[in-house]
Every structure is written in structure tokens, then in C-alpha cells.
Design a protein around this motif. Sequence first.
Motif, PDB file in Angstrom:
ATOM      1  N   GLU A 260      37.488  39.651  35.214  1.00  0.00           N
ATOM      2  CA  GLU A 260      37.586  41.152  35.160  1.00  0.00           C
ATOM      3  C   GLU A 260      37.943  41.850  36.548  1.00  0.00           C
ATOM      4  OE1 GLU A 260      33.459  42.426  34.467  1.00  0.00           O
ATOM      5  OE2 GLU A 260      33.450  41.724  32.528  1.00  0.00           O
ATOM      6  N   HIS A 261      37.783  41.021  37.637  1.00  0.00           N
ATOM      7  CA  HIS A 261      38.297  41.498  38.883  1.00  0.00           C
ATOM      8  C   HIS A 261      39.720  41.362  38.912  1.00  0.00           C
ATOM      9  CE1 HIS A 261      33.857  41.359  40.438  1.00  0.00           C
ATOM     10  NE2 HIS A 261      34.589  42.221  41.377  1.00  0.00           N
ATOM     11  N   VAL A 262      40.225  40.212  38.477  1.00  0.00           N
ATOM     12  CA  VAL A 262      41.683  39.914  38.577  1.00  0.00           C
ATOM     13  C   VAL A 262      42.277  40.664  37.361  1.00  0.00           C
ATOM     14  CG1 VAL A 262      43.519  38.014  38.507  1.00  0.00           C
ATOM     15  CG2 VAL A 262      41.203  37.688  39.592  1.00  0.00           C
ATOM     16  N   SER A 263      41.789  41.270  36.369  1.00  0.00           N
ATOM     17  CA  SER A 263      42.604  41.770  35.304  1.00  0.00           C
ATOM     18  C   SER A 263      42.534  43.246  35.585  1.00  0.00           C
ATOM     19  CB  SER A 263      41.807  41.674  34.021  1.00  0.00           C
ATOM     20  OG  SER A 263      40.443  42.118  34.132  1.00  0.00           O
ATOM     21  N   ASN A 264      41.730  43.729  36.792  1.00  0.00           N
ATOM     22  CA  ASN A 264      41.934  45.271  37.043  1.00  0.00           C
ATOM     23  C   ASN A 264      43.052  45.274  37.915  1.00  0.00           C
ATOM     24  OD1 ASN A 264      39.446  45.839  35.842  1.00  0.00           O
ATOM     25  ND2 ASN A 264      38.306  45.532  37.689  1.00  0.00           N
ATOM     26  N   VAL A 265      43.786  44.296  38.552  1.00  0.00           N
ATOM     27  CA  VAL A 265      44.793  44.615  39.334  1.00  0.00           C
ATOM     28  C   VAL A 265      45.998  43.561  39.062  1.00  0.00           C
ATOM     29  CG1 VAL A 265      43.522  45.031  41.514  1.00  0.00           C
ATOM     30  CG2 VAL A 265      43.862  42.504  40.805  1.00  0.00           C
ATOM     31  N   ASP A 266      45.913  42.833  37.905  1.00  0.00           N
ATOM     32  CA  ASP A 266      47.195  42.226  37.404  1.00  0.00           C
ATOM     33  C   ASP A 266      47.213  42.480  35.958  1.00  0.00           C
ATOM     34  OD1 ASP A 266      49.084  39.847  37.954  1.00  0.00           O
ATOM     35  OD2 ASP A 266      48.183  39.313  35.943  1.00  0.00           O
ATOM     36  N   GLU A 267      48.562  43.051  35.741  1.00  0.00           N
ATOM     37  CA  GLU A 267      48.886  43.707  34.402  1.00  0.00           C
ATOM     38  C   GLU A 267      48.809  42.552  33.236  1.00  0.00           C
ATOM     39  OE1 GLU A 267      52.477  45.522  34.256  1.00  0.00           O
ATOM     40  OE2 GLU A 267      51.807  47.098  35.862  1.00  0.00           O
ATOM     41  N   THR A 268      49.523  41.371  33.397  1.00  0.00           N
ATOM     42  CA  THR A 268      49.276  40.270  32.527  1.00  0.00           C
ATOM     43  C   THR A 268      48.211  39.672  31.905  1.00  0.00           C
ATOM     44  OG1 THR A 268      51.552  39.501  33.668  1.00  0.00           O
ATOM     45  CG2 THR A 268      50.444  38.027  32.045  1.00  0.00           C
ATOM     46  N   LEU A 269      47.099  39.476  33.123  1.00  0.00           N
ATOM     47  CA  LEU A 269      45.942  39.185  32.814  1.00  0.00           C
ATOM     48  C   LEU A 269      45.069  40.377  32.063  1.00  0.00           C
ATOM     49  CD1 LEU A 269      43.967  36.739  32.808  1.00  0.00           C
ATOM     50  CD2 LEU A 269      42.922  37.844  34.972  1.00  0.00           C
TER      51      LEU A 269
END
Length: 761
Positions: A260-269
Motif C-alpha cells: 500500500e505504501h509503495v503503490s501510493n507513490v508508484d504508478e505501476t504498482l
Amino acid sequence: MFYSITTKSCQLSNLAVRSAKRLKTFWDVRRSYATPTRFVTPAQHYELNKIRNIGISAHIDSGKTTVTERILYYTGRISEMHEVKGKDNVGATMDSMELERQRGITIQSAATYTVWKDYNINIIDTPGHVDFTVEVERALRVLDGAVLVLCSVGGVQSQTMTVNRQMKRYGVPCVAFINKLDRLAANPLRVAGQLKAKLGHNAALLHLPIGLESDFAGLVDVVEKRAIYFDGDFGETIRYGEVPKDMVEQTEEYHQRLVEHVSNVDETLGEIFLEERKPTVDELKAAIRRATLKREFTPVFLGSALKNKGVQPLLDGVIDYMPNPSEINNYAYDDDQEQVEEDGEERKKLLMSPERSGKHPFCGLAFKLEAGKFGQLTYVRVYQGMLKKGENIYNTRTGRKVKVSRLARMHANQMEDVNEVYAGDICALFGVDCASGDSFVTKKDLKISMESIFVPDPVISMSIKPKDPLDIEKFSKAVARFTKEDPTFTLYYDTDNKETIANGMGELHLEIYSQRMEREYGCPVVMGKPKVSFRESIVSPCEFDYLHKKQSGGSGQFGRVIGVLEPLPPHENTRVQFVDETVGTNIPKQFVSHIEKGFRKACEKGWLCGQKISGVRFRLQDGQSHIVDSNEISFILAAEGAMRQTFEDGAWHVLEPIMSVEVTAPSEFQGTVMGQLNRRKGLIVGTDENEGWFVVAAEVPLNNMFGFSSELRSLTQGKGEFAMEYSRYTPAPQDTQQELMTIHQESLGQGQQQQAKKKKN
């Protein structure tokens, strides 16, 4: 080398046999000491993606040097590990200075390089104490990534915040390593929360601890959902296993949080997350890397360097998530733009090419100097091109040509010669005379310069002189070396008090240099009472109209300046500004720069208490000149006279430095410590308590902080510690201001008496 012992009779006496055995034993022992480490100097990699330039930064006593020592051991760079305090009379590899080993602190940043899984890693171990913050500044200026080490008990502390600001200033991506999980009251989850709350990081745990404190046994990898154990006498054998049954649910929860933390700042994820599809390990790692390089996410690793747990996964994280030199954009300024600067435009920025070839011209930045008995050692970060041993390089600031007679890579205090270096490398040049922040090129006509290093202003002053007047030559040599190496350590001669004044970042900073003078130059020194760098400033705008006129036969002097001197906003009260608002030709434009020169000269010493003037803006609005008598000196003296006029007509006050102080001690001493801070006119801005320890943050005038270190130790039975750093300048209390004015008047009176005596003699 062994020698055979023979006799004519081919019979050895018992004595001869014993002698031969002793001789062989002696050479065996000598050979064992000379045995090389199991590290073989690696060939430099030409692939940019195989290089990492990282720094280890943290608050004091968080375990930076211990982490670096373990990294060097596990990568095979050293054959034995030693402790920071140097109890075995060896000390940590990166603390090569004797004072560092005795005190158990890092004083100078040290560089080394090693290899992990076929990746070249250049490492700079930096000091944690705020007094040596310039060492962190210049390291972060040239590094591509950083490891932010935090103590699992202390958490985010004052110097952690300073290091975080420095990383932000230079745009350095970082990973966090929460250390000391074996300590009593270790709480990595709380520290991870502080990373978000206090530092504003979008951080998430990549590891979970299997046990804590004395039960700390290993880690759970949240990304790959597996347990990691560290076997062997020194944790050198990695063993993977299944996640403990009682931690399966927790691992799934933190894995989901990480996504969740990474998907908030990475479009692909983010797209994968919205599709409600579980990302693979490779997809998740790639997303973490992309977000980390953009400084939008901070991966958090766990471990205990002292107990040899968690360092190898941290190394894997450096390779997986830290940038290589080609992924960082480095720029140089085009210095061949005189006309552009005159027109008021900004200098052009040139993007450096990180290709590891001789296709592009060489460009490097000297970021650290060390003067030794055989000459100056200059640390250089190569940003573009290639440099070979024996080539000529040019200093773009001075234009001076220098031949590179020796090229080396550093391992703490040891030099290892190389024949060539490429873009992305950190190397050392021997015998090159330059200043910190100078840029070097191999083409003389290439007029470019890299952005220099931010140097904070010194905040404390003490008088200094050699104990023996005959040691003045040694003293001069030591001062010349140390002031060149460290731009925050400066000296000047006070003509009023007839004494040499040393300026630094704190009491420890100046104390270390006084001890180094005695140890390295055989010159014991006497340090006087610390002096704080006060400032003088104007309270409200004050108009001036000053005419400087002098006639003594022939051409005289004539200059008139009219304008306003006004205070700057509080957040800019350490600066002085000059603004030219003149219209017309009453003051010819060629004299405006000399008016500014006179204004800045007057700001070097105020009239209220003899301190520097700051926080003022000199607005030049009008004036008058004479066609014959006006010249440069006329307007310099007119500006100085205008400043004196504003002092007589305006309202002035003294500014004093305020320090951000953070004290950590057992909870039983909280009332006593806070009372002590209040007695020193400190303002309590926050408190925090956790499992028997408390942390209090306060803002205290530097003038009231002298002697606090020893007082805190006695109040807390030696258990308390504190750190402080410069915060801002604010108006000083009336009693402090009056005391400074009295001292200044007395010194002026003594100076006049001495001058009168000289005239009589």
C-alpha cells in the motif's frame, strides 16, 4: 625467509636445535602478522549498474562505525572485526585516528570501498556529533545514496533530523537501518513510526524482528515472506527458513502495508493494486527501487550490528534499492558566461555524462582535504570522463595546472594505488594543492565548476595560544593545516584584546583540535573562556544622509549617500543585504560597488558591543558626487559614515544564538533535568517518555549552555546524554546586552590606555 643451519659434522647440539626452532617460530609469528587479509583488491567495474556510492549517517552512538565494520568483514575487506571503543588496542577500521579510538567517536569521515555480490560499493563513514557536521555535508554532497542508521531505543534524535535535512538539501535517496535490536527497551515499530511523524518519510518495514532484546534471534523478510537466521561465530552464514507460525499473520499484514505504501507513490504498482492482483517479488522490488530513487519512499531494514545480525540483508538492500551513478543527474555550472551574468541571467547548467569511458572530458570535485607529513591528500568524486595517472589537470577556480603523480583509492587511512579512475568513482590525489569545493578538468578551455558544499557558520569562539611561546612555528603549521581541512574551524587575531580567537561548531570541536595540536605537532595550547558569536542589528528602519568631504590641497574626497537602513525578517537575521535603488546619475554606477564595499566593511564590527552586524538591509536611494573629488575611497568612507550615523540615530540591539537541545536520561531524573534547563533560560518545546527513559527537547541560549555536559552527568549518575545544534538568532535579554556593552567599553578603554603609553614611550 628461512635459513638452514648446517654443521661440518652434520650433528646439531641441543642448543643449536633449540635456536633453530626459536628462529623458525619467530619467522612464523612475523609471517602471521604480515598475512594479507582474505580480501583481494577488486578490479574496477566498467558497468555503471555495478557501482554504488553510499554514506553511513546517523545520530551519535547509533552504531554507524560498527555497521561499517561489519560490512567490511562480511564482504571480505578485513579479516577480523574490532570494536569502536578499542578495548583490544586495535579499534574499528574506519576510526584510524588515535583520538577516535580513545573516545569511541568518529571525528573525521573516512572512505573505503568493497565488493558484495560482484558490485563495487564505495562507502563513507561519517561522524554523528553535531560539532563535525561539515564532514557529513561534504560526504552527502558527492554520494548517490545514504544509509540512515537509527537506534531502536533512542529513535529519531536531534542529529538524525540534521542529517535528514542535509539529505534533502542534496536530494540523496536513502534507506533506513534500525540498529541495536538486542538492547533493553528496543522498539523498532515505534522508531518506524517516528520516521513518518518526525521526519515525514513515507516509510515501511521490509523486515520484522524474531524476538527482541536478549531474545533477538533473526529477521522475517516481509518482501519474500521468509525467515532469515545468522549462524556461525560471527553471523557470517545466512540460513533461510519458514516464517515462525506465530508471525505468519503479522508478516501478511506488514506485507500488505508495504504494498500500500509503495503503490501510493508508484504508478505501476498502483495499477496492480487497483486490479486487486498480488505483485510478484520482482515487481514489488522494482517498485520499491523506483520510489526510493525518487525520494518518495524509504525502505526500513532491521538488525543488530554488534550481534552480527541483519547486515547482509542491508547490503542486499543497498544493491537492490540504491541508485548507481547513471541514475543521478549531476550538473556543472558554465563559468564561460560573463556577459550572461552581467545581464542578470542565471548561469547555464550542464548535465554531466556518467559514461565510464574517455569519450567525454574529465570533470571531478575535490570534496575533502587531508594534510599529511608528505603533502596534501585530496578526495575527489569523478563525475564525468576518465583520469589517468600522469595526466595534467586544471583547477577551474585558479586555472593552475597540476600533474597527477599518484592516483589512489582509500581504505580508511590506507592508500591503494590505481592507474585510472572513471565517472562514478571516488578516488584520492596526492600532492595537489587546492581548496575544498574546487573543480578539476583535463581540458584547459573547459570552464565549468561543480556546485560547492554548504558550510555552516561557526557558533562558538575561544581564545587560543601555545603554552610555550617558542612553539609558535608549530602552532602556525597546525593552524594552517586544520583550517584548510575544516572550513568550520577558523582563526583570527583580535586587535582589541590582542589575542588569537578560534571559531568552531562547539566545545568538543575546539577541544579535539587543541588535543590534535599537542599529539600531532607537539604543541600544547591554552584555551580561554568560550566566547559566543553574538550579532548586532537595528530594531526599526532608520534614514541616513551622510556627506564625506575632505580637502587638503589638490584633488580631495567627496561622496554623499542617502537612503534607509532597515531590519531583515527574523528568519534572515544572519545576513546583510545591499540594495541599489538610485535613479539618474547623482551617483555614477561605477561607485555603487564601492558603497557596498564600505557598508559590508562597517558590518564587520558594530559599535554597540564590538560584534558583527547582521540582519540589516542597506537601501541606497540617492546621493551626490563631485566631478573631480569623487573617487572610490570617498564613497567607501561615506558608506561607513552612514552606518555610524544610523548607530547614533537609530535603535540597536544584540542578537544571540539559540540552540536546539535534546536531552535523554532515565525517567527518575526528569524533574531535575527540566529544572536545570529552566535555570539556563531554556524553553521546553516537547517531551517524550518510553519504557523508563525520557527525551526532552528545548531551546536554550548558547551563552547559557557552557558546562552543561558535566552538570548533566552528575545529575543523572552518568546516564544522561544530550545533543545540541544551532537553531536561530533572537534578541538577547537586556542584562546580557548590558553586560556585553560594559565589557566592550572596558576593552576600548584599555586599548586607548595602551596606545597612550606607546605614544609616551
